[in-house]
Design an enzyme around this catalytic site. Sequence first.
Site, PDB file in Angstrom:
ATOM      1  CE  LYS A  59      -3.761  -2.319   2.446  1.00 39.22           C
ATOM      2  NZ  LYS A  59      -4.526  -2.417   3.709  1.00 39.22           N
ATOM      3  CB  ALA A  76      -2.515   0.001   8.856  1.00 34.59           C
ATOM      4  CG  ASP A  77      -3.501  -5.671   5.345  1.00 36.62           C
ATOM      5  OD1 ASP A  77      -4.320  -5.191   4.541  1.00 36.62           O
ATOM      6  OD2 ASP A  77      -3.478  -6.878   5.655  1.00 36.62           O
ATOM      7  CB  THR A  78      -6.019  -5.765  10.387  1.00 35.41           C
ATOM      8  OG1 THR A  78      -5.501  -4.544  10.930  1.00 35.41           O
ATOM      9  CG2 THR A  78      -6.405  -6.687  11.545  1.00 35.41           C
ATOM     10  CB  SER A 113       1.877  -4.861   9.339  1.00 33.20           C
ATOM     11  OG  SER A 113       2.300  -6.139   9.753  1.00 33.20           O
TER      12      SER A 113
END
Length: 193
Positions: A59, A76-78, A113
């Site tokens: 991203k 961010a990523d979850t 993250s």
Amino acid sequence: MLNKKLQPFTIILASGSPRRQQFLRDLNLEFIIKTKDIKEVYPKYLHGKEITNYLAELKASAFAKELKEKEILITADTIVRFNGKVLGKPLDENNAKEMLRELSGQAHEVITSICIKTINKQILIDDATDVYFKKLTEDEINFYVENYRPYDKAGSYGIQEWLGYIGVEKIVGSYFNVMGFPVHKFYKEMMNL
């Protein structure tokens, strides 16, 4: 405090998540929102935090050529990990209910993250939290999905919503990480920037 330290910078949050936006507001940060449609696909050989690190970096890389001096980009990523399988955002109502049936009465791991990027530096932060669900009834699952429509949430639920109130028996780790942003780690890195 953090706002004062970062005054010379323009903070860009590359996320449409209302929760992530609220976290930055609650930290008293001024920021702008810029999003891009990124295909969130990762190599199948990655596991756990490797996946969220990869996607957060992916991203950020979409903005690399347009980032300017004195700009800080945040992505961010979850993911939710259960029985070695990654549960992302549900495709539809049936998929959301199916995910919640899987998680019912079980423990799962939520991994987030965050990528903090300037033109000279990139920092990756990750965090993991174990979440324990009670055995959910079919009525509870149906009520939650039909009323809260958790289609933008990894694992088909928000811990800060009704299902979190009635369904989560215990967590080990950061509550805010489960919401998609380990604020304590983000704050520490931004103070050290």
